[in-house]
Design a protein around this motif. Structure first.
Motif, PDB file in Angstrom:
ATOM      1  N   CYS A 117       0.828  -1.202   0.000  1.00 36.16           N
ATOM      2  CA  CYS A 117       0.000   0.000   0.000  1.00 36.16           C
ATOM      3  C   CYS A 117       0.862   1.250   0.000  1.00 36.16           C
ATOM      4  CB  CYS A 117      -0.903   0.020   1.229  1.00 36.16           C
ATOM      5  SG  CYS A 117      -2.005  -1.402   1.325  1.00 36.16           S
ATOM      6  N   PHE A 118       0.523   2.167  -0.879  1.00 35.65           N
ATOM      7  CA  PHE A 118       1.133   3.483  -0.914  1.00 35.65           C
ATOM      8  C   PHE A 118       0.092   4.424  -0.309  1.00 35.65           C
ATOM      9  CE2 PHE A 118       3.068   1.045  -4.318  1.00 35.65           C
ATOM     10  CZ  PHE A 118       4.413   1.206  -4.008  1.00 35.65           C
ATOM     11  N   VAL A 119       0.460   5.052   0.797  1.00 34.24           N
ATOM     12  CA  VAL A 119      -0.518   5.784   1.599  1.00 34.24           C
ATOM     13  C   VAL A 119      -0.212   7.279   1.592  1.00 34.24           C
ATOM     14  CG1 VAL A 119      -1.596   5.983   3.868  1.00 34.24           C
ATOM     15  CG2 VAL A 119      -0.733   3.753   3.095  1.00 34.24           C
ATOM     16  N   GLU A 120      -1.202   8.053   1.222  1.00 31.01           N
ATOM     17  CA  GLU A 120      -1.125   9.512   1.302  1.00 31.01           C
ATOM     18  C   GLU A 120      -1.902   9.941   2.538  1.00 31.01           C
ATOM     19  OE1 GLU A 120      -0.285  13.506   0.297  1.00 31.01           O
ATOM     20  OE2 GLU A 120       0.653  11.599  -0.231  1.00 31.01           O
ATOM     21  N   VAL A 121      -1.273  10.770   3.370  1.00 32.46           N
ATOM     22  CA  VAL A 121      -1.894  11.238   4.600  1.00 32.46           C
ATOM     23  C   VAL A 121      -2.227  12.715   4.449  1.00 32.46           C
ATOM     24  CG1 VAL A 121      -1.590  11.565   7.085  1.00 32.46           C
ATOM     25  CG2 VAL A 121      -0.550   9.578   5.952  1.00 32.46           C
ATOM     26  N   LYS A 122      -3.457  13.059   4.754  1.00 34.17           N
ATOM     27  CA  LYS A 122      -3.890  14.455   4.733  1.00 34.17           C
ATOM     28  C   LYS A 122      -4.397  14.818   6.121  1.00 34.17           C
ATOM     29  CE  LYS A 122      -2.815  15.606   0.719  1.00 34.17           C
ATOM     30  NZ  LYS A 122      -1.649  16.475   0.649  1.00 34.17           N
ATOM     31  N   THR A 123      -3.806  15.859   6.695  1.00 34.30           N
ATOM     32  CA  THR A 123      -4.084  16.222   8.080  1.00 34.30           C
ATOM     33  C   THR A 123      -4.700  17.610   8.155  1.00 34.30           C
ATOM     34  OG1 THR A 123      -2.141  14.943   8.726  1.00 34.30           O
ATOM     35  CG2 THR A 123      -3.054  16.436  10.374  1.00 34.30           C
ATOM     36  N   ARG A 124      -5.667  17.741   9.041  1.00 36.06           N
ATOM     37  CA  ARG A 124      -6.282  19.030   9.315  1.00 36.06           C
ATOM     38  C   ARG A 124      -6.375  19.200  10.820  1.00 36.06           C
ATOM     39  NH1 ARG A 124      -5.103  19.031   4.833  1.00 36.06           N
ATOM     40  NH2 ARG A 124      -6.287  19.533   2.970  1.00 36.06           N
ATOM     41  N   SER A 125      -6.312  20.435  11.276  1.00 33.96           N
ATOM     42  CA  SER A 125      -6.412  20.704  12.712  1.00 33.96           C
ATOM     43  C   SER A 125      -7.863  20.910  13.143  1.00 33.96           C
ATOM     44  CB  SER A 125      -5.569  21.916  13.087  1.00 33.96           C
ATOM     45  OG  SER A 125      -5.960  23.032  12.329  1.00 33.96           O
ATOM     46  N   GLY A 126      -8.781  20.808  12.215  1.00 33.56           N
ATOM     47  CA  GLY A 126     -10.202  20.917  12.525  1.00 33.56           C
ATOM     48  C   GLY A 126     -11.010  20.422  11.343  1.00 33.56           C
ATOM     49  N   ARG A 127     -12.279  20.287  11.554  1.00 34.78           N
ATOM     50  CA  ARG A 127     -13.160  19.856  10.464  1.00 34.78           C
ATOM     51  C   ARG A 127     -13.717  21.084   9.760  1.00 34.78           C
ATOM     52  NH1 ARG A 127     -14.242  14.717   9.489  1.00 34.78           N
ATOM     53  NH2 ARG A 127     -13.803  13.225  11.125  1.00 34.78           N
ATOM     54  N   ASP A 128     -13.362  21.222   8.497  1.00 42.03           N
ATOM     55  CA  ASP A 128     -13.846  22.328   7.679  1.00 42.03           C
ATOM     56  C   ASP A 128     -14.947  21.821   6.759  1.00 42.03           C
ATOM     57  OD1 ASP A 128     -11.885  24.000   8.778  1.00 42.03           O
ATOM     58  OD2 ASP A 128     -10.435  23.443   7.248  1.00 42.03           O
ATOM     59  N   ALA A 129     -15.444  22.703   5.932  1.00 43.54           N
ATOM     60  CA  ALA A 129     -16.462  22.315   4.959  1.00 43.54           C
ATOM     61  C   ALA A 129     -15.887  21.356   3.922  1.00 43.54           C
ATOM     62  CB  ALA A 129     -17.022  23.555   4.275  1.00 43.54           C
ATOM     63  N   ILE A 130     -14.584  21.478   3.649  1.00 40.39           N
ATOM     64  CA  ILE A 130     -13.934  20.633   2.647  1.00 40.39           C
ATOM     65  C   ILE A 130     -13.143  19.543   3.365  1.00 40.39           C
ATOM     66  CG2 ILE A 130     -12.280  20.587   0.750  1.00 40.39           C
ATOM     67  CD1 ILE A 130     -12.954  23.567   0.322  1.00 40.39           C
ATOM     68  N   PRO A 131     -13.448  18.271   3.113  1.00 39.71           N
ATOM     69  CA  PRO A 131     -12.746  17.193   3.805  1.00 39.71           C
ATOM     70  C   PRO A 131     -11.273  17.105   3.384  1.00 39.71           C
ATOM     71  CG  PRO A 131     -14.253  16.293   2.169  1.00 39.71           C
ATOM     72  CD  PRO A 131     -14.473  17.777   2.201  1.00 39.71           C
ATOM     73  N   ALA A 132     -10.444  16.617   4.282  1.00 37.02           N
ATOM     74  CA  ALA A 132      -9.003  16.553   4.047  1.00 37.02           C
ATOM     75  C   ALA A 132      -8.662  15.730   2.805  1.00 37.02           C
ATOM     76  CB  ALA A 132      -8.301  15.964   5.271  1.00 37.02           C
ATOM     77  N   GLU A 133      -9.347  14.617   2.610  1.00 35.68           N
ATOM     78  CA  GLU A 133      -9.024  13.719   1.499  1.00 35.68           C
ATOM     79  C   GLU A 133      -9.248  14.353   0.126  1.00 35.68           C
ATOM     80  OE1 GLU A 133     -13.244  12.849   2.827  1.00 35.68           O
ATOM     81  OE2 GLU A 133     -11.324  13.089   3.854  1.00 35.68           O
ATOM     82  N   SER A 134     -10.037  15.419   0.062  1.00 39.14           N
ATOM     83  CA  SER A 134     -10.280  16.071  -1.226  1.00 39.14           C
ATOM     84  C   SER A 134      -9.013  16.738  -1.768  1.00 39.14           C
ATOM     85  CB  SER A 134     -11.408  17.097  -1.109  1.00 39.14           C
ATOM     86  OG  SER A 134     -11.009  18.168  -0.272  1.00 39.14           O
ATOM     87  N   ALA A 135      -7.987  16.895  -0.930  1.00 34.42           N
ATOM     88  CA  ALA A 135      -6.721  17.482  -1.385  1.00 34.42           C
ATOM     89  C   ALA A 135      -5.912  16.514  -2.243  1.00 34.42           C
ATOM     90  CB  ALA A 135      -5.892  17.935  -0.188  1.00 34.42           C
ATOM     91  N   VAL A 136      -6.333  15.255  -2.302  1.00 33.76           N
ATOM     92  CA  VAL A 136      -5.644  14.282  -3.152  1.00 33.76           C
ATOM     93  C   VAL A 136      -6.304  14.341  -4.532  1.00 33.76           C
ATOM     94  CG1 VAL A 136      -4.850  11.895  -3.389  1.00 33.76           C
ATOM     95  CG2 VAL A 136      -5.176  12.878  -1.114  1.00 33.76           C
ATOM     96  N   ASP A 137      -5.936  15.383  -5.272  1.00 32.76           N
ATOM     97  CA  ASP A 137      -6.522  15.621  -6.590  1.00 32.76           C
ATOM     98  C   ASP A 137      -5.797  14.807  -7.665  1.00 32.76           C
ATOM     99  OD1 ASP A 137      -4.101  16.964  -6.891  1.00 32.76           O
ATOM    100  OD2 ASP A 137      -5.006  18.952  -6.905  1.00 32.76           O
ATOM    101  N   ARG A 138      -6.176  14.995  -8.908  1.00 30.78           N
ATOM    102  CA  ARG A 138      -5.603  14.225 -10.008  1.00 30.78           C
ATOM    103  C   ARG A 138      -4.084  14.411 -10.109  1.00 30.78           C
ATOM    104  NH1 ARG A 138      -7.838  11.308 -13.318  1.00 30.78           N
ATOM    105  NH2 ARG A 138      -9.869  12.284 -13.367  1.00 30.78           N
ATOM    106  N   ASP A 139      -3.593  15.628  -9.942  1.00 32.44           N
ATOM    107  CA  ASP A 139      -2.144  15.860 -10.000  1.00 32.44           C
ATOM    108  C   ASP A 139      -1.419  15.087  -8.903  1.00 32.44           C
ATOM    109  OD1 ASP A 139      -2.368  17.536 -12.197  1.00 32.44           O
ATOM    110  OD2 ASP A 139      -2.420  19.370 -10.979  1.00 32.44           O
ATOM    111  N   LYS A 140      -1.965  15.100  -7.701  1.00 27.20           N
ATOM    112  CA  LYS A 140      -1.361  14.376  -6.585  1.00 27.20           C
ATOM    113  C   LYS A 140      -1.397  12.876  -6.849  1.00 27.20           C
ATOM    114  CE  LYS A 140       0.309  14.514  -2.382  1.00 27.20           C
ATOM    115  NZ  LYS A 140       1.548  15.190  -2.066  1.00 27.20           N
TER     116      LYS A 140
END
Length: 153
Positions: A80-103
């Motif tokens: 498994c190749f794992v990408e970790v996305k961290t946030r210090s709070g819950r916003d309207a946009i979930p952390a995992e959405s930062a794993v876009d097509r370029d990423k």
């Protein structure tokens, strides 16, 4: 049971060491977003270990490519190749959405480079998966969401 207790102990020790390091640095731990990301990766590593992953690499880089893979580990027979996305709070946009097509494209290139280190015969036989872990560092607790097989080749 004992393995889970051992992982919990390691997690607490690492948190304490991190806190001590920040105190010794006079409260300065570098840019806040980098410190948050590093803490999230550490928390994700211990979380995945609790789930049975065997983590074999952290922040893996290739000399020939830009970028890194946050965590590489085995979930049973699957690499498994794992990408970790961290946030210090819950916003309207979930952390995992930062794993876009370029990423995703960058992670695929990095995974191919990682696999080139395997013998050719084994490379073709190893099942591979791309996972994403969202980590939320909330004031009273840490929350995780694991997306197994978040995207493919």
């Amino acid at each position: 049971m004992i393995a889970a207790m051992w992982i919990d102990l390691q997690t607490r020790v690492m948190r304490g060491m991190n806190s001590l390091a920040v105190q010794r640095a006079g409260g300065k731990s570098g840019p806040a977003h980098l410190a948050t990301g590093e803490l999230g990766e550490r928390e994700a590593l211990f979380h995945l270990r609790k789930l049975g992953y065997t983590v074999v690499a952290r922040r893996w880089k290739s000399a020939k490519l830009w970028g890194d893979i946050d965590l590489v580990g085995w979930d049973g027979p699957t690499l498994c190749f794992v990408e970790v996305k961290t946030r210090s709070g819950r916003d309207a946009i979930p952390a995992e959405s930062a794993v876009d097509r370029d990423k995703q494209d960058m992670l695929r290139r990095m995974a191919r480079a990682y696999l080139r280190g395997f013998p050719e015969k084994l490379r073709a036989e190893v099942p591979v998966r791309f996972d994403v872990v969202s980590v939320y560092l909330l004031p009273s607790r840490v929350e995780f969401t694991l997306y197994r097989g978040a995207f493919g080749w």
